[in-house]
Design a protein around this motif. Structure first.
Motif, PDB file in Angstrom:
ATOM      1  N   GLY A   1     -18.998 -45.902 -60.558  1.00  0.00           N
ATOM      2  CA  GLY A   1     -18.684 -44.936 -59.508  1.00  0.00           C
ATOM      3  C   GLY A   1     -18.398 -45.609 -58.183  1.00  0.00           C
ATOM      4  N   THR A   2     -19.131 -46.697 -57.880  1.00  0.00           N
ATOM      5  CA  THR A   2     -18.895 -47.444 -56.642  1.00  0.00           C
ATOM      6  C   THR A   2     -17.504 -48.049 -56.639  1.00  0.00           C
ATOM      7  N   VAL A   3     -17.090 -48.589 -57.778  1.00  0.00           N
ATOM      8  CA  VAL A   3     -15.743 -49.168 -57.893  1.00  0.00           C
ATOM      9  C   VAL A   3     -14.680 -48.088 -57.686  1.00  0.00           C
ATOM     10  N   ALA A   4     -14.869 -46.934 -58.323  1.00  0.00           N
ATOM     11  CA  ALA A   4     -13.905 -45.846 -58.170  1.00  0.00           C
ATOM     12  C   ALA A   4     -13.843 -45.382 -56.719  1.00  0.00           C
ATOM     13  N   LEU A   5     -15.014 -45.287 -56.073  1.00  0.00           N
ATOM     14  CA  LEU A   5     -15.052 -44.883 -54.667  1.00  0.00           C
ATOM     15  C   LEU A   5     -14.325 -45.886 -53.791  1.00  0.00           C
ATOM     16  N   ARG A   6     -14.492 -47.178 -54.077  1.00  0.00           N
ATOM     17  CA  ARG A   6     -13.814 -48.204 -53.292  1.00  0.00           C
ATOM     18  C   ARG A   6     -12.295 -48.071 -53.399  1.00  0.00           C
ATOM     19  N   ILE A   7     -11.797 -47.767 -54.575  1.00  0.00           N
ATOM     20  CA  ILE A   7     -10.346 -47.614 -54.765  1.00  0.00           C
ATOM     21  C   ILE A   7      -9.833 -46.391 -53.999  1.00  0.00           C
ATOM     22  N   VAL A   8     -10.519 -45.258 -54.169  1.00  0.00           N
ATOM     23  CA  VAL A   8     -10.073 -44.016 -53.526  1.00  0.00           C
ATOM     24  C   VAL A   8     -10.131 -44.133 -52.009  1.00  0.00           C
ATOM     25  N   THR A   9     -11.218 -44.695 -51.492  1.00  0.00           N
ATOM     26  CA  THR A   9     -11.359 -44.793 -50.036  1.00  0.00           C
ATOM     27  C   THR A   9     -10.364 -45.784 -49.436  1.00  0.00           C
ATOM     28  N   PHE A  10     -10.024 -46.837 -50.183  1.00  0.00           N
ATOM     29  CA  PHE A  10      -9.004 -47.754 -49.664  1.00  0.00           C
ATOM     30  C   PHE A  10      -7.645 -47.065 -49.576  1.00  0.00           C
TER      31      PHE A  10
END
Length: 368
Positions: free
Chosen positions: A11-20
């Motif tokens: 989930g942290t990885v997915a959040l990093r992609i979306v927020t970038f």
């Protein structure tokens, strides 16, 4: 075994992609209004490189290291501090998002996944403080963002801690189940072999009498001890270091010692289990030494919720008045140290009931 919080890292990885992607879109939308557009795109480039690195690191268990999470927090706050150099006063006035926007929330989530609720909340608060220092004004929106950041880190951290505890308990339950299954298999094998032979030796030796009767008695004692061993509950401990007192006591049963324990677990700190077992061993040793060869003993364990009561009783001649004091004065410290001393260390209470011809009963109470 897979990391029990691997799903949080995904989930942290997915959040990093979306927020970038959101930060990139924000830079595109406000590009023309920036005071230093080149610096904005330089910050976006650094965010892209760091995002790629953290995505790779957080996707592997070996990459989930404290120094990476700390560096993540420092870089996020550092890039955020470029906002006053990138944005104009008018953009600050109209509350245009900082250059990092919601990309900066990643470290709070990562800290929670790695270190628990406290680490997540502190990381979220640090990002919120950095936002305040760059905005240079306190507003309802800013307070809301700080609460959301700290709350998100706290909630993720709580989920991380809960998942780790659940994984440990599941592994423990699986080990206990495997140990129980193996114990049952061995019990069947022993019952069909060794126990039947011992029972046959005991019966035949008793019939023959003489020296054979002595062998029969020894075989009977070993039969009882072996039955107690295979019938004892498997040793079990918890995450907090507690252990079940019953198995240790059940192993003390012999042909002359009867052990009664509750059907449910009696969990105490592992050190307390060791000390209480030693108390019972010493009491039974005294029965063997002083109560006579025909004396019998009974060990009773009771779980009263807020306290555990353990009693050891025998049908021997009892302890004459003043005998314990004289033994202690003569330097024989068995009862004083092995029984009273251990109970005092556990902050429990010890009561002795005895008298000539009345047997002896020790009662130990240990409060939880």
């Amino acid at each position: 075994m897979e990391d029990p919080v691997a799903h949080l890292w995904r989930g942290t990885v997915a959040l990093r992609i979306v927020t970038f992607l959101f930060a990139l879109g924000n830079a595109v939308v406000h590009h023309d209004g920036y005071e230093r557009p080149w610096l904005a795109w330089a910050a976006i480039a650094v965010m892209a490189l760091w995002s790629a690195f953290t995505i790779h690191a957080y996707s592997r268990e070996s990459g989930r290291r404290p120094w990476i999470v700390v560096a993540d927090l420092v870089i996020a706050c550092g890039l955020m501090s470029l906002s006053p150099l990138i944005m104009t006063d008018a953009q600050f006035l109209y509350n245009v998002p900082l250059i990092t926007t919601i990309w900066a929330c990643g470290p709070a989530v990562a800290a929670g996944a790695l270190g628990g609720q406290v680490a997540g909340a502190l990381a979220g608060f640090a990002v919120g403080l950095s936002t305040y220092l760059n905005r240079r004004e306190l507003s309802v929106d800013l307070v809301r963002d700080v609460v959301l950041l700290a709350g998100a880190g706290f909630v993720v951290g709580m989920a991380s801690s809960t998942a780790r505890r659940s994984a440990v308990r599941l592994a423990q339950a699986l080990r206990t189940e495997a140990a129980t299954a193996e114990r049952e298999r061995l019990a069947r094998s022993i019952h069909d072999g060794v126990l039947q032979v011992l029972a046959r030796v005991r019966k035949r030796g008793t019939e023959l009498g003489g020296e054979a009767a002595e062998l029969a008695e020894l075989a009977g004692e070993q039969e009882v001890a072996l039955r107690s061993l295979v019938a004892a509950a498997p040793t079990e401990s918890t995450v907090d270091g507690d252990a079940d007192l019953r198995p240790a006591l059940q192993l003390l049963a012999t042909s002359k010692v009867q052990v009664s324990t509750p059907a449910t677990q009696v969990m105490l700190p592992a050190a307390s289990v060791v000390e209480l077992t030693a108390v019972v061993r010493e009491a039974l040793s005294n029965v063997d030494k002083h109560a006579g060869p025909d004396a019998r003993a009974w060990v009773l364990l009771e779980d009263l919720g807020d306290e555990v009561v353990l009693s050891v009783r025998d049908d021997g001649p009892g302890i004459p008045e003043g005998r314990l004091a004289s033994a202690e004065a003569e330097g024989r410290m068995g009862v004083a140290q092995s029984i009273r001393g251990r109970v005092e260390d556990l902050r429990g209470t010890l009561e002795l009931q005895t008298g000539p011809g009345e047997g002896t009963e020790w009662e130990v109470r240990v409060f939880r």
